[in-house]
Design a protein around this motif. Structure first.
Motif, PDB file in Angstrom:
ATOM      1  N   GLU A 183       0.801  -1.228   0.000  1.00 57.59           N
ATOM      2  CA  GLU A 183       0.000   0.000   0.000  1.00 57.59           C
ATOM      3  C   GLU A 183       0.832   1.277   0.000  1.00 57.59           C
ATOM      4  OE1 GLU A 183      -4.284  -0.746   2.003  1.00 57.59           O
ATOM      5  OE2 GLU A 183      -2.631  -0.560   3.423  1.00 57.59           O
ATOM      6  N   LEU A 184       2.116   1.194   0.298  1.00 58.18           N
ATOM      7  CA  LEU A 184       2.938   2.404   0.349  1.00 58.18           C
ATOM      8  C   LEU A 184       2.799   3.165  -0.970  1.00 58.18           C
ATOM      9  CD1 LEU A 184       5.013   3.348   2.634  1.00 58.18           C
ATOM     10  CD2 LEU A 184       6.764   2.857   0.923  1.00 58.18           C
ATOM     11  N   PRO A 185       2.531   4.459  -0.945  1.00 59.45           N
ATOM     12  CA  PRO A 185       2.283   5.197  -2.187  1.00 59.45           C
ATOM     13  C   PRO A 185       3.553   5.513  -2.972  1.00 59.45           C
ATOM     14  CG  PRO A 185       2.131   6.680  -0.328  1.00 59.45           C
ATOM     15  CD  PRO A 185       2.333   5.300   0.247  1.00 59.45           C
ATOM     16  N   LYS A 186       4.590   4.760  -2.722  1.00 59.28           N
ATOM     17  CA  LYS A 186       5.865   4.927  -3.423  1.00 59.28           C
ATOM     18  C   LYS A 186       6.383   3.541  -3.779  1.00 59.28           C
ATOM     19  CE  LYS A 186       6.524   9.038  -0.684  1.00 59.28           C
ATOM     20  NZ  LYS A 186       7.296   9.795   0.311  1.00 59.28           N
ATOM     21  N   PRO A 187       7.064   3.404  -4.906  1.00 65.94           N
ATOM     22  CA  PRO A 187       7.591   2.078  -5.263  1.00 65.94           C
ATOM     23  C   PRO A 187       8.572   1.571  -4.213  1.00 65.94           C
ATOM     24  CG  PRO A 187       7.769   3.606  -7.112  1.00 65.94           C
ATOM     25  CD  PRO A 187       7.393   4.419  -5.913  1.00 65.94           C
ATOM     26  N   VAL A 188       8.459   0.284  -3.918  1.00 63.22           N
ATOM     27  CA  VAL A 188       9.430  -0.383  -3.041  1.00 63.22           C
ATOM     28  C   VAL A 188      10.158  -1.407  -3.910  1.00 63.22           C
ATOM     29  CG1 VAL A 188       9.795  -1.740  -0.955  1.00 63.22           C
ATOM     30  CG2 VAL A 188       7.923  -0.065  -1.043  1.00 63.22           C
ATOM     31  N   ILE A 189      11.472  -1.267  -3.975  1.00 66.45           N
ATOM     32  CA  ILE A 189      12.303  -2.054  -4.881  1.00 66.45           C
ATOM     33  C   ILE A 189      13.259  -2.896  -4.055  1.00 66.45           C
ATOM     34  CG2 ILE A 189      14.015  -1.906  -6.753  1.00 66.45           C
ATOM     35  CD1 ILE A 189      12.758   0.977  -7.257  1.00 66.45           C
ATOM     36  N   ALA A 190      13.259  -4.199  -4.295  1.00 69.10           N
ATOM     37  CA  ALA A 190      14.137  -5.095  -3.540  1.00 69.10           C
ATOM     38  C   ALA A 190      15.454  -5.294  -4.286  1.00 69.10           C
ATOM     39  CB  ALA A 190      13.457  -6.439  -3.325  1.00 69.10           C
ATOM     40  N   ARG A 191      16.542  -5.256  -3.530  1.00 72.17           N
ATOM     41  CA  ARG A 191      17.882  -5.523  -4.058  1.00 72.17           C
ATOM     42  C   ARG A 191      18.447  -6.709  -3.274  1.00 72.17           C
ATOM     43  NH1 ARG A 191      22.948  -4.643  -2.280  1.00 72.17           N
ATOM     44  NH2 ARG A 191      24.621  -4.260  -3.812  1.00 72.17           N
ATOM     45  N   VAL A 192      18.597  -7.841  -3.943  1.00 71.97           N
ATOM     46  CA  VAL A 192      18.972  -9.089  -3.275  1.00 71.97           C
ATOM     47  C   VAL A 192      20.310  -9.587  -3.810  1.00 71.97           C
ATOM     48  CG1 VAL A 192      18.297 -11.474  -2.825  1.00 71.97           C
ATOM     49  CG2 VAL A 192      16.542  -9.691  -2.984  1.00 71.97           C
ATOM     50  N   THR A 193      21.256  -9.788  -2.901  1.00 69.86           N
ATOM     51  CA  THR A 193      22.548 -10.344  -3.298  1.00 69.86           C
ATOM     52  C   THR A 193      22.877 -11.591  -2.478  1.00 69.86           C
ATOM     53  OG1 THR A 193      23.736  -8.908  -1.748  1.00 69.86           O
ATOM     54  CG2 THR A 193      23.445  -8.082  -3.988  1.00 69.86           C
ATOM     55  N   ALA A 212      23.900  -3.032 -11.607  1.00 65.33           N
ATOM     56  CA  ALA A 212      23.749  -2.706 -13.027  1.00 65.33           C
ATOM     57  C   ALA A 212      22.320  -2.985 -13.487  1.00 65.33           C
ATOM     58  CB  ALA A 212      24.746  -3.516 -13.855  1.00 65.33           C
ATOM     59  N   VAL A 213      21.728  -4.054 -12.966  1.00 64.33           N
ATOM     60  CA  VAL A 213      20.332  -4.366 -13.295  1.00 64.33           C
ATOM     61  C   VAL A 213      19.411  -3.257 -12.802  1.00 64.33           C
ATOM     62  CG1 VAL A 213      18.426  -5.967 -12.837  1.00 64.33           C
ATOM     63  CG2 VAL A 213      20.725  -6.862 -13.285  1.00 64.33           C
ATOM     64  N   LEU A 214      19.694  -2.727 -11.620  1.00 68.14           N
ATOM     65  CA  LEU A 214      18.817  -1.738 -11.007  1.00 68.14           C
ATOM     66  C   LEU A 214      19.054  -0.313 -11.498  1.00 68.14           C
ATOM     67  CD1 LEU A 214      18.656  -2.960  -7.318  1.00 68.14           C
ATOM     68  CD2 LEU A 214      16.766  -2.803  -8.939  1.00 68.14           C
ATOM     69  N   GLU A 215      20.184  -0.050 -12.135  1.00 69.27           N
ATOM     70  CA  GLU A 215      20.503   1.327 -12.530  1.00 69.27           C
ATOM     71  C   GLU A 215      19.394   1.980 -13.363  1.00 69.27           C
ATOM     72  OE1 GLU A 215      24.121   3.894 -14.618  1.00 69.27           O
ATOM     73  OE2 GLU A 215      24.311   1.727 -14.359  1.00 69.27           O
TER      74      GLU A 215
END
Length: 244
Positions: free
Chosen positions: A83-93, A175-178
């Motif tokens: 529901e957060l009104p902003k994108p939430v992006i996961a970075r998994v290593t 690099a994927v997330l850039e």
């Protein structure tokens, strides 16, 4: 001790799961801190998007068996991300297990390095991926996931991308997330909020329809004799009694 580290760069708030001693397991304390950090990011007009990442070799090992959150608290956290009104992006290593996959699937976009591994391990300790189903099944290929749900096998980042658990995988996750981060920085706050609302409508329908029943199922299974044996065996690093 702080379990969530916060930094910001050009409108992207990075929230880092920082409890490597227990592989960023979802303890009651970590769930509470992450919820508070997300709420603050949601209120802050200077935050365009949230990047969720981790220290150590594990994104999250799932529920902390020594200090588990209440099922209702985990459901509330997953819904808060959706529901957060902003994108939430996961970075998994690193590795993602059990409840950590529900956290991952709650995010709008997820990128993983090719070194990452994934597993729905609930079935091996006598429970089921009940609460995580709220975010996983609306966003992933159910047929492809059936094997992983039923066997608890580990699978790699390429398989996670194929099933829809992650958006993309690559050797260099940054690099994927850039281009992703560049894109959200170029987007308007209103455009992001309303577009996210469109994308998450069906996920929220699943919460409204199924959250109460799945929460009750999770509580019932975790208090069962088989779950007690499974969790004890896990902590003692032995096979549970039903292994043949």
């Amino acid at each position: 001790m702080t379990l969530i580290a916060r930094t910001r760069e050009r409108g992207v708030e990075t929230l880092t799961l920082d409890s490597p001693r227990n592989r960023n397991a979802l303890s009651a304390a970590l769930v509470g801190e992450l919820s508070d950090a997300l709420a603050a990011a949601g209120r802050d007009t200077g935050v365009r998007a949230v990047l969720l990442t981790h220290t150590g070799t594990t994104f999250s090992a799932g529920a902390d068996l020594r200090d588990p959150p209440a099922p209702q608290a985990l459901v509330a956290l997953l819904r808060q991300i959706v529901e957060l009104p902003k994108p939430v992006i996961a970075r998994v290593t690193g590795h993602v297990r059990a409840g950590g996959l529900g956290l991952l699937a709650a995010c709008d976009i997820a990128a993983a390095s090719t070194a990452s591994t994934f597993a729905f391990t609930e079935v091996r300790i006598g429970v089921a991926p009940a609460v995580v189903t709220l975010t996983v099944l609306p966003r992933a290929d159910v047929r492809a996931l059936a094997r992983h749900y039923l066997t608890g096998e580990r699978f790699d980042a390429a398989e996670a991308a194929r099933t829809g658990l992650v958006t993309a995988a690559g050797e260099d996750v940054d690099a994927v997330l850039e281009p992703v981060l560049d894109g959200v920085r170029r987007a308007s706050p209103q455009g992001l909020a309303e577009t996210k609302r469109l994308l998450t409508a069906r996920v929220l329908e699943a919460f409204d329809r199924e959250a109460a029943g799945l929460t009750a199922l999770s509580a019932r299974l975790f208090s069962s004799p088989q779950a007690r044996e499974g969790m004890t065996a896990f902590l003692e690093r032995r096979d549970p009694e039903w292994v043949v």
